[in-house]
Write a protein that holds these residues in place. Sequence first.
Motif, PDB file in Angstrom:
ATOM      1  N   CYS A  34     -91.862  -0.123   9.060  1.00 41.50           N
ATOM      2  CA  CYS A  34     -90.870  -0.627  10.023  1.00 41.50           C
ATOM      3  C   CYS A  34     -89.657   0.288  10.005  1.00 41.50           C
ATOM      4  O   CYS A  34     -88.994   0.435   8.988  1.00 41.50           O
ATOM      5  CB  CYS A  34     -90.452  -2.050   9.664  1.00 41.50           C
ATOM      6  N   SER A  35     -89.382   0.905  11.150  1.00 43.29           N
ATOM      7  CA  SER A  35     -88.249   1.841  11.235  1.00 43.29           C
ATOM      8  C   SER A  35     -86.920   1.132  11.386  1.00 43.29           C
ATOM      9  O   SER A  35     -85.871   1.724  11.167  1.00 43.29           O
ATOM     10  CB  SER A  35     -88.440   2.774  12.437  1.00 43.29           C
ATOM     11  N   ALA A  36     -86.982  -0.129  11.789  1.00 42.94           N
ATOM     12  CA  ALA A  36     -85.731  -0.849  12.075  1.00 42.94           C
ATOM     13  C   ALA A  36     -85.033  -1.319  10.806  1.00 42.94           C
ATOM     14  O   ALA A  36     -83.813  -1.442  10.776  1.00 42.94           O
ATOM     15  CB  ALA A  36     -86.012  -2.042  12.977  1.00 42.94           C
ATOM     16  N   LEU A  37     -85.818  -1.562   9.737  1.00 40.75           N
ATOM     17  CA  LEU A  37     -85.250  -2.107   8.500  1.00 40.75           C
ATOM     18  C   LEU A  37     -84.030  -1.319   8.049  1.00 40.75           C
ATOM     19  O   LEU A  37     -83.011  -1.887   7.685  1.00 40.75           O
ATOM     20  CB  LEU A  37     -86.304  -2.064   7.375  1.00 40.75           C
ATOM     21  N   GLU A  38     -84.167   0.002   8.067  1.00 42.74           N
ATOM     22  CA  GLU A  38     -83.039   0.841   7.653  1.00 42.74           C
ATOM     23  C   GLU A  38     -82.552   1.711   8.805  1.00 42.74           C
ATOM     24  O   GLU A  38     -81.924   2.747   8.609  1.00 42.74           O
ATOM     25  CB  GLU A  38     -83.445   1.691   6.447  1.00 42.74           C
ATOM     26  N   GLY A  39     -82.893   1.297  10.014  1.00 43.00           N
ATOM     27  CA  GLY A  39     -82.492   2.075  11.185  1.00 43.00           C
ATOM     28  C   GLY A  39     -81.351   1.419  11.933  1.00 43.00           C
ATOM     29  O   GLY A  39     -80.548   0.691  11.340  1.00 43.00           O
ATOM     30  N   PHE A  40     -81.294   1.683  13.224  1.00 38.92           N
ATOM     31  CA  PHE A  40     -80.266   1.050  14.059  1.00 38.92           C
ATOM     32  C   PHE A  40     -80.761  -0.354  14.391  1.00 38.92           C
ATOM     33  O   PHE A  40     -81.620  -0.521  15.246  1.00 38.92           O
ATOM     34  CB  PHE A  40     -80.043   1.866  15.334  1.00 38.92           C
ATOM     35  N   ASN A  41     -80.242  -1.317  13.689  1.00 38.92           N
ATOM     36  CA  ASN A  41     -80.812  -2.668  13.838  1.00 38.92           C
ATOM     37  C   ASN A  41     -79.802  -3.682  14.362  1.00 38.92           C
ATOM     38  O   ASN A  41     -79.868  -4.853  14.046  1.00 38.92           O
ATOM     39  CB  ASN A  41     -81.435  -3.132  12.518  1.00 38.92           C
ATOM     40  N   ARG A  42     -78.919  -3.217  15.215  1.00 39.25           N
ATOM     41  CA  ARG A  42     -77.889  -4.100  15.766  1.00 39.25           C
ATOM     42  C   ARG A  42     -78.489  -5.270  16.538  1.00 39.25           C
ATOM     43  O   ARG A  42     -77.935  -6.363  16.570  1.00 39.25           O
ATOM     44  CB  ARG A  42     -76.990  -3.271  16.678  1.00 39.25           C
TER      45      ARG A  42
END
Lengths: 148, 328
Positions: free
Chosen positions: B139-147
Amino acid sequence: MKISAWTTLVDALREHLQLTGTKKGCDHGQCGACTVLIDGKHINSCLTLAAMQTGKEIVTVEGLGSGDELHPVQEAFIKHDAFQCGYCTPGQICSTIGLLNMNKGSDPAELRDLMSGNICRCGAYANIYKVVEELKDRNTEALSKNSN
Amino acid sequence: MNNISYKRAESVENAIEQIGSEKESSRFIGGGTNLLDLMKYRVENPEHLIDINHLDLSKIENSDSGGLILGATKTNADTAYHEKVEKRYPLLSEAMLSAASAQLRNMATNGGNLLQRTRCFYFYDTSTPCNKREPGSGCSALEGFNRLHAILGESEHCIATHPSDMAVALAALDATVHVSGSEGDRTIAVTDFHKLPGDTPHIETNLEPGEVITGIELPEKGFEKNYHYLKVRDRPSYAFALVSVAAAIELENTTIKDVRVALGGVAHKPWRKPSVEKEFFGKGANTENFEQLANKLTEGAKGYGDNDFKIPLVRKSIVRALTEAMNK
């Protein structure tokens, strides 16, 4: 017309019928440049397949007005200086007609919301708003006709 | 977009028959506003499309139990502006009209609305890992841009949110989904229709492969008096919710007789807890109780950095939505 199953309506109009009035913008339903009227309702022609529209009345900007006479909505866009580069204009005009057909937009916020599916990179929104506001106050029966 | 075959189904039976043995490589298409978009991004890559717009499912009819049945292929615009929906289920109408743009609402269908997929950037970006798009890739969102991402019910495998506004209002109204498949017809409560991600975020609903949505049933009770759909987003139109609240109250003077709160933009599905709502039946309809309800409903909320702001935002939004519903 013989087209492949994966041809979207905007591509069928522009590439197969050479009706290039309808613009291809984002191709993802976000900008509204490809807006056309299907059975009087405005839709994004990039997000539907041409094959799905068999038997429907499809009106593009070319189908408005007749001969040298412009459709009243087109006239109003000129009167109010509601476009600059003109790329979004066919979509804006189709959306305006769709909105008049719906008979919605009774208050300024609703009207702006209903036109928000059309993006104008020049930022002609203030004058487009004037067009729509003026037209919705007129007797819309004649205006909302899709074609002559 | 891949080369595809396109066929029209003429009846529900015919649609189920057509999808038959090619469930994995086929999709039903209604409005197509989300499916075709995903196909252009090559997130969805079906080989066969079965057009279900000709199944005679585009009506809005009274149900046997005194409610309404919204046909699966009726458009979102025609549903939201339908006289009976506006009058008896204004919460639903309000939620639906807050969604997408006029053009999209003119094409998108009721069944398709429930099946639209997350707008998580990483799900759309095929160059990044995504467990929902490619199970097991990460999952790229876990430590990505997850606004925009989830704060409730999420898992280490997926923190995407469900994007629908319609589904949030339907969850608050206790609507049910009518489906048909080769095994027959059945109904699924809207609150059970979507799944939390767990370790299979690619399986998003309890719809069986090959089943088709035929309608959505609204119960008789529509909360037509005290309701509010609050959608908090980055601009006042044509944007997905950061958080949304479908609030409905039945009041007896200033006492809560019944209350419903469903949340959008915070989880993999519309977020609702009827057990929490029940605790407030018989209590005063006031800010203090609304704050308590908000805290209980969002218990365990967890941020991932960029979306930490959603936790206080959703709690305040619940209080505001209930207050506006009460004062309607």
